[in-house]
Design a protein around this motif. Structure first.
Motif, PDB file in Angstrom:
ATOM      1  N   GLU A  13       0.855  -1.175   0.000  1.00 21.57           N
ATOM      2  CA  GLU A  13       0.000   0.000   0.000  1.00 21.57           C
ATOM      3  C   GLU A  13       0.895   1.229   0.000  1.00 21.57           C
ATOM      4  OE1 GLU A  13      -2.864  -0.151   3.146  1.00 21.57           O
ATOM      5  OE2 GLU A  13      -4.010  -1.717   2.145  1.00 21.57           O
ATOM      6  N   LEU A  14       0.770   2.021  -1.058  1.00 20.68           N
ATOM      7  CA  LEU A  14       1.593   3.210  -1.227  1.00 20.68           C
ATOM      8  C   LEU A  14       0.693   4.354  -1.691  1.00 20.68           C
ATOM      9  CD1 LEU A  14       4.426   1.335  -3.108  1.00 20.68           C
ATOM     10  CD2 LEU A  14       4.610   2.274  -0.800  1.00 20.68           C
ATOM     11  N   PRO A  15       1.085   5.588  -1.381  1.00 23.24           N
ATOM     12  CA  PRO A  15       0.195   6.708  -1.687  1.00 23.24           C
ATOM     13  C   PRO A  15      -0.040   6.953  -3.177  1.00 23.24           C
ATOM     14  CG  PRO A  15       2.206   7.477  -0.601  1.00 23.24           C
ATOM     15  CD  PRO A  15       2.251   5.996  -0.622  1.00 23.24           C
ATOM     16  N   ASP A  16       0.972   6.683  -4.033  1.00 20.76           N
ATOM     17  CA  ASP A  16       0.812   6.977  -5.454  1.00 20.76           C
ATOM     18  C   ASP A  16       1.902   6.273  -6.268  1.00 20.76           C
ATOM     19  OD1 ASP A  16       3.144   8.526  -5.045  1.00 20.76           O
ATOM     20  OD2 ASP A  16       2.000  10.375  -4.835  1.00 20.76           O
ATOM     21  N   LEU A  17       1.842   6.457  -7.582  1.00 21.64           N
ATOM     22  CA  LEU A  17       2.792   5.810  -8.482  1.00 21.64           C
ATOM     23  C   LEU A  17       4.227   6.265  -8.221  1.00 21.64           C
ATOM     24  CD1 LEU A  17       3.313   3.896 -10.819  1.00 21.64           C
ATOM     25  CD2 LEU A  17       2.754   5.774 -12.387  1.00 21.64           C
ATOM     26  N   ASP A  18       4.417   7.531  -7.885  1.00 17.94           N
ATOM     27  CA  ASP A  18       5.773   8.004  -7.576  1.00 17.94           C
ATOM     28  C   ASP A  18       6.367   7.257  -6.387  1.00 17.94           C
ATOM     29  OD1 ASP A  18       5.949   9.842  -9.665  1.00 17.94           O
ATOM     30  OD2 ASP A  18       5.082  11.465  -8.469  1.00 17.94           O
ATOM     31  N   ALA A  19       5.562   7.003  -5.384  1.00 19.09           N
ATOM     32  CA  ALA A  19       6.029   6.245  -4.220  1.00 19.09           C
ATOM     33  C   ALA A  19       6.339   4.798  -4.618  1.00 19.09           C
ATOM     34  CB  ALA A  19       4.991   6.285  -3.098  1.00 19.09           C
ATOM     35  N   ALA A  20       5.546   4.235  -5.526  1.00 25.11           N
ATOM     36  CA  ALA A  20       5.804   2.871  -6.010  1.00 25.11           C
ATOM     37  C   ALA A  20       7.124   2.825  -6.771  1.00 25.11           C
ATOM     38  CB  ALA A  20       4.651   2.393  -6.892  1.00 25.11           C
ATOM     39  N   ARG A  21       7.411   3.850  -7.564  1.00 26.95           N
ATOM     40  CA  ARG A  21       8.696   3.914  -8.276  1.00 26.95           C
ATOM     41  C   ARG A  21       9.853   3.969  -7.291  1.00 26.95           C
ATOM     42  NH1 ARG A  21       6.133   8.014 -12.024  1.00 26.95           N
ATOM     43  NH2 ARG A  21       5.577   6.783 -13.844  1.00 26.95           N
ATOM     44  N   GLU A  22       9.725   4.772  -6.267  1.00 29.67           N
ATOM     45  CA  GLU A  22      10.780   4.869  -5.247  1.00 29.67           C
ATOM     46  C   GLU A  22      10.983   3.529  -4.543  1.00 29.67           C
ATOM     47  OE1 GLU A  22      12.939   7.378  -4.618  1.00 29.67           O
ATOM     48  OE2 GLU A  22      12.044   8.307  -6.389  1.00 29.67           O
ATOM     49  N   GLU A  23       9.892   2.836  -4.269  1.00 27.40           N
ATOM     50  CA  GLU A  23       9.963   1.505  -3.645  1.00 27.40           C
ATOM     51  C   GLU A  23      10.709   0.534  -4.568  1.00 27.40           C
ATOM     52  OE1 GLU A  23       8.811  -1.127  -0.423  1.00 27.40           O
ATOM     53  OE2 GLU A  23       8.663   1.046  -0.608  1.00 27.40           O
ATOM     54  N   ALA A  24      10.406   0.583  -5.868  1.00 30.35           N
ATOM     55  CA  ALA A  24      11.074  -0.289  -6.840  1.00 30.35           C
ATOM     56  C   ALA A  24      12.566   0.035  -6.936  1.00 30.35           C
ATOM     57  CB  ALA A  24      10.410  -0.157  -8.212  1.00 30.35           C
ATOM     58  N   ILE A  25      12.919   1.305  -6.911  1.00 35.93           N
ATOM     59  CA  ILE A  25      14.328   1.699  -6.968  1.00 35.93           C
ATOM     60  C   ILE A  25      15.071   1.184  -5.738  1.00 35.93           C
ATOM     61  CG2 ILE A  25      15.902   3.680  -6.837  1.00 35.93           C
ATOM     62  CD1 ILE A  25      13.829   5.164  -8.653  1.00 35.93           C
ATOM     63  N   GLY A  26      14.466   1.320  -4.574  1.00 33.08           N
ATOM     64  CA  GLY A  26      15.087   0.819  -3.347  1.00 33.08           C
ATOM     65  C   GLY A  26      15.265  -0.690  -3.380  1.00 33.08           C
ATOM     66  N   ALA A  27      14.255  -1.402  -3.872  1.00 35.60           N
ATOM     67  CA  ALA A  27      14.344  -2.863  -3.964  1.00 35.60           C
ATOM     68  C   ALA A  27      15.424  -3.279  -4.963  1.00 35.60           C
ATOM     69  CB  ALA A  27      12.991  -3.447  -4.360  1.00 35.60           C
ATOM     70  N   ALA A  28      15.520  -2.563  -6.080  1.00 32.47           N
ATOM     71  CA  ALA A  28      16.549  -2.863  -7.079  1.00 32.47           C
ATOM     72  C   ALA A  28      17.940  -2.658  -6.497  1.00 32.47           C
ATOM     73  CB  ALA A  28      16.357  -1.988  -8.317  1.00 32.47           C
ATOM     74  N   ARG A  29      18.117  -1.614  -5.742  1.00 32.04           N
ATOM     75  CA  ARG A  29      19.418  -1.370  -5.101  1.00 32.04           C
ATOM     76  C   ARG A  29      19.783  -2.507  -4.150  1.00 32.04           C
ATOM     77  NH1 ARG A  29      18.204   4.925  -4.182  1.00 32.04           N
ATOM     78  NH2 ARG A  29      19.087   5.666  -6.141  1.00 32.04           N
ATOM     79  N   GLN A  30      18.805  -2.979  -3.388  1.00 35.44           N
ATOM     80  CA  GLN A  30      19.065  -4.088  -2.466  1.00 35.44           C
ATOM     81  C   GLN A  30      19.441  -5.358  -3.220  1.00 35.44           C
ATOM     82  OE1 GLN A  30      15.483  -4.324  -0.132  1.00 35.44           O
ATOM     83  NE2 GLN A  30      16.209  -2.835   1.363  1.00 35.44           N
ATOM     84  N   LEU A  31      18.714  -5.662  -4.299  1.00 30.23           N
ATOM     85  CA  LEU A  31      19.016  -6.857  -5.090  1.00 30.23           C
ATOM     86  C   LEU A  31      20.404  -6.774  -5.718  1.00 30.23           C
ATOM     87  CD1 LEU A  31      15.603  -7.466  -6.886  1.00 30.23           C
ATOM     88  CD2 LEU A  31      16.648  -8.870  -5.102  1.00 30.23           C
ATOM     89  N   TRP A  32      20.748  -5.617  -6.286  1.00 29.49           N
ATOM     90  CA  TRP A  32      22.070  -5.444  -6.895  1.00 29.49           C
ATOM     91  C   TRP A  32      23.171  -5.542  -5.850  1.00 29.49           C
ATOM     92  CZ3 TRP A  32      23.917  -5.866 -11.570  1.00 29.49           C
ATOM     93  CH2 TRP A  32      23.037  -5.787 -12.646  1.00 29.49           C
ATOM     94  N   SER A  33      22.962  -4.928  -4.704  1.00 29.26           N
ATOM     95  CA  SER A  33      23.980  -4.985  -3.642  1.00 29.26           C
ATOM     96  C   SER A  33      24.246  -6.414  -3.211  1.00 29.26           C
ATOM     97  CB  SER A  33      23.538  -4.165  -2.427  1.00 29.26           C
ATOM     98  OG  SER A  33      23.455  -2.809  -2.745  1.00 29.26           O
ATOM     99  N   ALA A  34      23.192  -7.168  -2.983  1.00 28.39           N
ATOM    100  CA  ALA A  34      23.351  -8.568  -2.573  1.00 28.39           C
ATOM    101  C   ALA A  34      24.044  -9.379  -3.668  1.00 28.39           C
ATOM    102  CB  ALA A  34      21.996  -9.176  -2.242  1.00 28.39           C
ATOM    103  N   ALA A  35      23.692  -9.128  -4.924  1.00 29.73           N
ATOM    104  CA  ALA A  35      24.305  -9.855  -6.031  1.00 29.73           C
ATOM    105  C   ALA A  35      25.790  -9.543  -6.140  1.00 29.73           C
ATOM    106  CB  ALA A  35      23.596  -9.521  -7.343  1.00 29.73           C
ATOM    107  N   ILE A  36      26.144  -8.291  -5.995  1.00 32.67           N
ATOM    108  CA  ILE A  36      27.556  -7.898  -6.072  1.00 32.67           C
ATOM    109  C   ILE A  36      28.351  -8.543  -4.949  1.00 32.67           C
ATOM    110  CG2 ILE A  36      29.139  -5.942  -5.795  1.00 32.67           C
ATOM    111  CD1 ILE A  36      26.997  -4.287  -7.363  1.00 32.67           C
ATOM    112  N   LEU A  37      27.816  -8.516  -3.737  1.00 36.15           N
ATOM    113  CA  LEU A  37      28.513  -9.130  -2.606  1.00 36.15           C
ATOM    114  C   LEU A  37      28.690 -10.637  -2.782  1.00 36.15           C
ATOM    115  CD1 LEU A  37      26.896  -7.194   0.374  1.00 36.15           C
ATOM    116  CD2 LEU A  37      29.253  -7.003  -0.456  1.00 36.15           C
TER     117      LEU A  37
END
Length: 65
Positions: free
Chosen positions: A22-46
């Protein structure tokens, strides 16, 4: 508050977000996706893994991407 689903598409398969967030709007969903992508990339790199050029697909509760 609207519910958004962050599906992962790696070009060969799609991993569906079954719960959504549950997020207020599409912009918040984009920010959530960017944060999740950063976490996935960080774990993959490590771990020394290549997760390729996958992407998040943001869908609203009615299913439209």
């Amino acid at each position: 508050m609207p519910r958004f689903f962050l599906h992962i598409d790696d070009g060969t398969q799609r991993i569906e977000d079954q719960e959504g967030s549950e997020l207020p709007d599409l912009d918040a969903a984009r920010e959530e996706a960017i944060g999740a992508a950063r976490q996935l990339w960080s774990a993959a790199i490590l771990d020394g893994r290549d997760i390729g050029a996958g992407r998040f697909l943001i869908a609203h509760a009615q299913g439209a991407i």
